[in-house]
Design an enzyme around this catalytic site. Structure first.
Site, PDB file in Angstrom:
ATOM      1  N   SER A 137       4.651   2.544   7.994  1.00 42.92           N
ATOM      2  CA  SER A 137       4.313   1.402   7.139  1.00 42.92           C
ATOM      3  C   SER A 137       5.518   0.963   6.311  1.00 42.92           C
ATOM      4  O   SER A 137       6.152   1.770   5.631  1.00 42.92           O
ATOM      5  CB  SER A 137       3.162   1.768   6.202  1.00 42.92           C
ATOM      6  OG  SER A 137       1.961   1.912   6.905  1.00 42.92           O
ATOM      7  N   HIS A 174       0.812  -1.219   0.000  1.00 44.87           N
ATOM      8  CA  HIS A 174       0.000   0.000   0.000  1.00 44.87           C
ATOM      9  C   HIS A 174       0.849   1.275   0.000  1.00 44.87           C
ATOM     10  O   HIS A 174       0.330   2.366  -0.256  1.00 44.87           O
ATOM     11  CB  HIS A 174      -0.990  -0.001   1.172  1.00 44.87           C
ATOM     12  CG  HIS A 174      -0.393   0.262   2.519  1.00 44.87           C
ATOM     13  ND1 HIS A 174      -0.135  -0.738   3.424  1.00 44.87           N
ATOM     14  CD2 HIS A 174      -0.018   1.406   3.136  1.00 44.87           C
ATOM     15  CE1 HIS A 174       0.363  -0.226   4.535  1.00 44.87           C
ATOM     16  NE2 HIS A 174       0.448   1.086   4.381  1.00 44.87           N
ATOM     17  N   ASP A 188       0.095  -7.683   1.372  1.00 40.23           N
ATOM     18  CA  ASP A 188       0.428  -6.264   1.526  1.00 40.23           C
ATOM     19  C   ASP A 188       1.932  -6.048   1.616  1.00 40.23           C
ATOM     20  O   ASP A 188       2.413  -5.241   2.414  1.00 40.23           O
ATOM     21  CB  ASP A 188      -0.271  -5.650   2.741  1.00 40.23           C
ATOM     22  CG  ASP A 188      -0.254  -4.116   2.691  1.00 40.23           C
ATOM     23  OD1 ASP A 188      -0.024  -3.566   1.597  1.00 40.23           O
ATOM     24  OD2 ASP A 188      -0.452  -3.480   3.735  1.00 40.23           O
TER      25      ASP A 188
END
Length: 412
Positions: free
Chosen positions: A244, A128, A158
Site C-alpha cells: 500500500s 490508511h 485514500d
C-alpha cells in the site's frame, strides 16, 4: 588402383559440392542423429530477443526507480479493553471490582510503502498507511532511516503526503508521473514496494481493467452518504499487505498509479489489485503540499447509472445513457439549482427502485455514460466555488442547469 582412387575422389568432391548447396536450417530447426536406425532430435538453443529486451527493461526500471521507493513504518496508539488483574475484594468499598475493565492505549505498528515525490522530501503514500500515526519512520533503499511528519491526508482519495528532513540530498530521487489517462488494458506494469515488510520487492503483471471504483473512507456527518474513488486501475501484478502506497509503473519507469487495495478472501494476492491513477495522485498531492488539505467538490445527490430497464421504466429510448438522480439534498448545490429527484417506485427483477428523476447526460459538454464519469470529472477537473453546466433529461425533454459546486460536508 590409381584410377579407382580418382573416381572415389571425384565422388567425394561432388558430395561436398551438393552439401554446400543445401539450404541452411531455420533457427528453430533440429538436427538428426542416426544410431541403429533410431532418430534422436537435438534442439537448437535460440535466444528470444523479445524476452531479453523485456528482461533488460525490468532490470533498468528497478535500478532507476527502487531508490525512490521507501518503506514506511507507522506507530499507532490503539485503544484496547483489558480486564483488571489486580488483587481485589468484590463488593468492598475502596476496592475495584474484579470484573472492572480498563481502556488502555497500546502501541501498534503497521508497515506500508511510499515514493519520493519531490526534492523537498515530500513522500506520497496511502492515507490508511499513516492514519492515526504517533510516529512515522521512513527507510530508504540503502537502509537509511528518517523520521517523517504528516503534511496532509485525504481520506476521500485514500492518499497522504508525508515529509522527511535532515537526510542527504542524494537520497531524494523524485519519481516521474505518467498520464494515467493514456494507459490501456493489457499494458505491462510493475509494482515496487514492501509486501509483508520485504522492502524493495518488484512484481510484474498487466493492466487487467480500467475504470473501477473503490469506496473511500469518508462519509458525511449528516446523512452517512459514502463517497467513492473513480478511475481505479486494476492489475494482476502481485500486491500484498505492505505494498500500500507504493508505485505502479509503466515500462518507462513512470508512475501510473498508487497501489492501494486488493480483492481477496485471504488478505493476500489473488490477482486482483487496485491502484489510484496518477491523474488523481498529482492533483491531490500538489494540493496537500500547497495548502495542507484537500476539499472535494460535490453536487449533493445520490445517483446510479442508467440501464435498459431504467430507460424502459421511464419511457425513454433504450439507448439512453447517463446517471439517474435518485435523491437530492435540499441544502446542497443540486438542490439549490433545482435538480429533481426520483419519486416513483418500480420493481425491477424483484428490487424496488425509484425512477422519474433528472437524468444527467453531460457536464460542461463532456458525456456522462456511467456514474464513474461524473465522479471522475468532479474529482479531477473541478474546484470548490466553480460553476458547472449539466445537461439533463427531465420528463423526456433535454435542458441545461447551472450548478455552483460546494465542498463535501465534513467527514466522520
Amino acid at each position: 588402383m590409381k584410377q579407382r582412387l580418382t573416381v572415389i575422389s571425384s565422388v567425394l568432391v561432388i558430395a561436398i559440392l551438393l552439401a554446400s548447396c543445401v539450404p541452411a536450417a531455420s533457427p528453430t530447426a533440429t538436427s538428426a542423429n542416426t544410431t541403429n536406425g533410431d532418430v534422436t532430435q537435438t534442439p537448437v538453443v535460440v535466444q528470444n530477443v523479445t524476452t531479453v529486451a523485456e528482461e533488460s527493461a525490468y532490470t533498468q526500471i528497478y535500478e532507476k526507480v527502487n531508490p525512490s521507493v521507501v518503506n514506511i513504518r507507522v506507530v499507532q496508539n490503539v485503544s484496547t479493553t483489558q480486564q483488571n488483574s489486580s488483587f481485589d475484594f468484590p463488593g468492598f468499598p475502596g476496592f475495584p471490582d474484579l470484573n472492572q475493565q480498563q481502556q488502555q492505549q497500546v502501541p501498534s505498528q503497521v508497515e506500508g510503502s511510499g515514493f519520493i515525490y519531490d526534492s523537498d522530501g515530500h513522500i506520497v503514500t496511502n492515507n490508511h498507511v499513516v492514519a492515526d500515526a504517533s510516529r512515522i519512520i521512513v527507510t530508504f533503499f540503502d537502509g537509511t532511516e528518517a523520521e517523517a511528519k504528516v503534511v496532509g491526508t485525504d481520506p476521500g482519495s485514500d492518499l497522504a503526503v508525508i515529509q522527511v528532513s535532515d537526510v542527504a540530498a542524494s537520497l531524494l530521487k523524485p519519481v516521474s508521473l505518467a498520464d494515467s489517462d493514456q494507459v490501456k488494458v493489457g499494458q505491462i506494469v510493475i509494482a515496487i514496494g514492501s509486501p509483508f515488510g520485504l522492502q524493495g520487492t518488484m512484481t510484474t503483471g498487466i493492466i487487467s481493467s480500467l475504470g473501477r471504483t473503490l469506496e473511500a473512507s469518508a462519509t458525511t456527518t449528516s446523512d452517512g452518504t459514502s463517497y467513492s474513488i473513480p478511475d481505479i486501475i486494476q492489475t494482476d501484478a502481485a500486491i500484498n499487505p505492505g505494498n500500500s502506497g507504493g508505485p505502479l509503473l509503466n515500462l518507462s519507469g513512470e508512475v501510473i498509479g498508487v497501489n492501494t487495495a486488493i480483492e481477496s478472501s485471504t488478505d493476500s494476492n489473488s490477482g486482483v489489485g487496485y491502484s489510484i491513477p496518477s491523474a488523481i495522485v498529482k492533483k491531490v498531492a500538489d494540493t496537500i503540499i500547497q495548502s495542507g488539505k484537500v476539499e472535494h467538490t460535490y453536487l449533493g445527490i445520490s445517483y446510479l447509472s442508467m440501464s435498459l430497464d431504467l430507460a424502459t421504466a421511464m419511457n425513454l429510448p433504450a439507448e439512453t445513457r447517463g446517471v439517474l438522480v435518485e435523491r437530492v439534498a435540499s441544502t446542497g448545490p443540486a438542490g439549490k439549482a433545482g435538480l429533481k429527484a426520483s419519486s416513483t417506485d418500480v420493481t425491477i427483477d424483484g428490487v424496488q427502485t425509484s425512477v422519474g428523476g433528472d437524468v444527467i447526460t453531460k457536464i460542461d459538454g463532456n458525456d456522462i455514460r456511467v456514474s464513474d464519469d461524473l465522479l471522475s470529472y468532479l474529482l479531477i477537473h473541478t474546484t470548490v466555488g466553480q460553476k458547472v453546466t449539466l445537461e439533463i433529461i427531465r420528463d423526456g425533454k433535454t435542458m441545461t442547469v447551472d450548478v455552483t459546486l460546494e465542498a463535501r460536508p465534513t467527514s466522520n
